[in-house]
Scaffold this active site. Structure first.
Site, short mmCIF file in Angstrom:
data_model
loop_
_atom_site.label_atom_id
_atom_site.label_comp_id
_atom_site.label_asym_id
_atom_site.label_seq_id
_atom_site.Cartn_x
_atom_site.Cartn_y
_atom_site.Cartn_z
N ASN A 84 -7.58 7.21 7.19
CA ASN A 84 -8.01 6.95 8.57
C ASN A 84 -7.73 8.12 9.52
OD1 ASN A 84 -5.29 6.63 8.75
ND2 ASN A 84 -5.34 4.48 9.41
N HIS A 114 -2.45 10.04 12.23
CA HIS A 114 -1.23 9.27 12.48
C HIS A 114 -0.80 9.54 13.92
CE1 HIS A 114 2.90 7.78 12.19
NE2 HIS A 114 3.21 8.84 12.91
N PHE A 125 0.81 -1.22 0.00
CA PHE A 125 0.00 0.00 0.00
C PHE A 125 0.85 1.27 0.00
CE2 PHE A 125 0.32 -1.45 4.47
CZ PHE A 125 0.91 -0.33 5.06
N ARG A 141 -10.69 7.13 14.97
CA ARG A 141 -10.88 6.43 13.69
C ARG A 141 -12.29 5.86 13.56
NH1 ARG A 141 -4.72 4.00 13.49
NH2 ARG A 141 -3.87 5.55 12.07
#
Ligand code: ADP
Ligand code: MG
Length: 140
Positions: free
Chosen positions: A114, A117, A59, A104
């Site tokens: 999402n 971080h 990803f 989230r």
């Protein structure tokens, strides 16, 4: 428990939906202090370097593309056990698995988009804070 500092990022899906204040309220209501904060447009090079540990993951390319797709807000959070506390407030990487009430679960759009971080260790926090902030920009 000790007072710690951790690096937080409000990701492009969060800034696009005007969620900076709502997410910051979650941190502040939990007792974390935002002791540094700035809004940035990450370059491709910066995003690749920041997520360098994930370079081999399938990803990676999509993640970097997502992170440069709009502004981010980078911030230093300070508080008791801040690194673990922030990870708890964030919830699981995949919002489908995130506990009720976590950032989230409340706000994320997908496993990639999402919303936030957060550093995952003391070593990562020190490295990631230094990646974005000079000492003079952090006012505890
Ligand atoms: P976390 O942000 O919870 O620490 P990771 O460090 O494992 O999660 O991954 C970094 C970021 O990469 C995630 O927050 C998410 O944006 C993205 N990501 C992780 N896993 C996937 C996946 N399977 N597919 C797409 N994006 C992912
Ligand atoms: Mg991570």
């Amino acid at each position: 428990m000790a007072t710690e500092r951790t690096l937080s990022i409000l990701k492009p899906d969060a800034t696009r939906r005007n969620l900076t204040g709502k997410i910051n309220a979650v941190f502040e209501e939990a007792g974390l202090r935002i002791i540094a904060q700035k809004r940035l447009q990450l370059s491709q090079t910066q995003a690749e370097a920041f997520y360098g540990a994930h370079r081999e993951r399938g990803f990676f390319k999509d993640l970097v593309g997502f992170m440069v797709g709009g502004p981010v807000v980078v911030q230093v959070l300070e508080g008791e056990d801040a690194i673990a506390q922030n990870r708890k407030l964030m919830g699981a990487t995949n919002p489908a698995n995130a506990d009720a009430g976590t950032i989230r679960k409340l706000f994320a759009e997908s496993i990639e988009a999402n919303s936030v971080h957060g550093s995952d260790s003391a070593e990562a926090a020190a490295h990631e804070i230094g990646f974005f902030f000079a000492g003079t920009e952090i006012v505890g």
